[in-house]
Design an enzyme around this catalytic site. Structure first.
Site, mmCIF file in Angstrom:
data_model
loop_
_atom_site.group_PDB
_atom_site.id
_atom_site.type_symbol
_atom_site.label_atom_id
_atom_site.label_comp_id
_atom_site.label_asym_id
_atom_site.label_seq_id
_atom_site.Cartn_x
_atom_site.Cartn_y
_atom_site.Cartn_z
ATOM 1 C CB CYS A 71 -0.973 0.000 1.172
ATOM 2 S SG CYS A 71 -0.377 0.813 2.655
ATOM 3 C CD GLU A 72 -0.660 5.509 -3.546
ATOM 4 O OE1 GLU A 72 0.004 5.201 -4.538
ATOM 5 O OE2 GLU A 72 -1.550 6.363 -3.572
ATOM 6 C CG HIS A 73 -2.214 5.466 1.789
ATOM 7 N ND1 HIS A 73 -3.388 4.789 1.525
ATOM 8 C CD2 HIS A 73 -2.168 6.507 0.941
ATOM 9 C CE1 HIS A 73 -4.025 5.416 0.553
ATOM 10 N NE2 HIS A 73 -3.313 6.452 0.177
ATOM 11 C CG HIS A 74 0.063 2.769 6.168
ATOM 12 N ND1 HIS A 74 -1.161 2.692 5.546
ATOM 13 C CD2 HIS A 74 -0.077 3.626 7.189
ATOM 14 C CE1 HIS A 74 -2.030 3.481 6.175
ATOM 15 N NE2 HIS A 74 -1.400 4.060 7.171
ATOM 16 C CD GLN A 112 -8.338 -4.345 -2.642
ATOM 17 O OE1 GLN A 112 -7.968 -4.273 -1.483
ATOM 18 N NE2 GLN A 112 -9.362 -5.098 -3.016
ATOM 19 C CG HIS A 140 -5.549 -3.429 2.628
ATOM 20 N ND1 HIS A 140 -5.052 -2.437 1.806
ATOM 21 C CD2 HIS A 140 -6.465 -4.102 1.903
ATOM 22 C CE1 HIS A 140 -5.666 -2.506 0.635
ATOM 23 N NE2 HIS A 140 -6.526 -3.494 0.668
ATOM 24 C CB CYS A 142 -1.616 -0.491 6.455
ATOM 25 S SG CYS A 142 -2.954 -0.297 5.282
HETATM 26 ZN ZN LIG Z 1 -2.030 1.406 4.069
#
Ligand SMILES: [Zn+2]
Length: 184
Positions: A71-74, A112, A140, A142
């Site tokens: 995931c690009e956020h975490h 996703q 996920h 995260c």
């Molecule tokens: Zn994430």
């Protein structure tokens, strides 16, 4: 990248010089390179090398394909099963190439929703089929590891193009394939 990882280890309170961690920066760098290798691959090339003219016009479904992404956020993993279907108009593509295509997009920093759309759009553009359907189901880390959502929650995303969007029966037929899964 190795220096950055060593720095990161220090920042979280570790000693990158201790025995167990001495090779970690190198390992992390190599692993991250692998997990993001999709940036160096061209999805068009994957597909275009394997197109065949064929007068087949029934649904082709690749079901329960394992995929792994970050995931690009975490930058934490999300992973699960991909279901990809299309109905050809005048050409088909090798099934193994569908799997490769999923991998090329999954091995990048992703969300996703975008991963789902990218796979569908690429097939629609390159194959020119009657329609494309993609459903991804994923966990996920995260969310799970950070306790953001209920444990065991699964995120489902879908993209329906062409006949899968316009014909409910076609969409339904595909969803029946997908839901007959024993997996996630
Ligand atoms: Zn994430």
């Amino acid at each position: 990248m190795e220096n950055l990882v060593a720095d990161l280890l220090r920042r979280v309170g570790e000693d990158p010089e201790r025995e167990g961690l001495r090779k970690t920066p190198e390992r992390v760098a190599r692993s991250l390179e692998y997990l993001t290798k999709g940036y160096n691959e061209d999805p068009k090339t994957v597909i275009n090398g394997a197109l065949f003219v064929e007068e087949y016009s029934e649904m082709i479904v690749l079901k329960d394909l394992d995929f792994f992404s970050l995931c690009e956020h975490h930058m934490l993993p999300f992973f699960g099963k991909a279901n990809v279907a299309y109905i050809p108009k005048h050409q088909i593509v090798g099934i193994s190439k569908l799997a490769r295509l999923v991998d090329v997009y999954a091995r990048r920093l992703q969300v996703q929703e975008r991963l789902t759309t990218q796979i569908a759009t690429m097939l629609m553009d390159e194959l020119d089929p009657l329609g494309v359907a993609v459903v991804l189901r994923a966990e996920h880390l995260c969310m799970r590891m950070r306790g953001v959502e209920k444990q065991n929650s699964v995120v489902v995303t879908s993209a329906m193009l062409g006949i899968f969007r316009s014909h409910q029966e076609t969409r339904q037929e595909f969803m029946t394939f997908v839901n007959s899964s024993n997996g996630r």
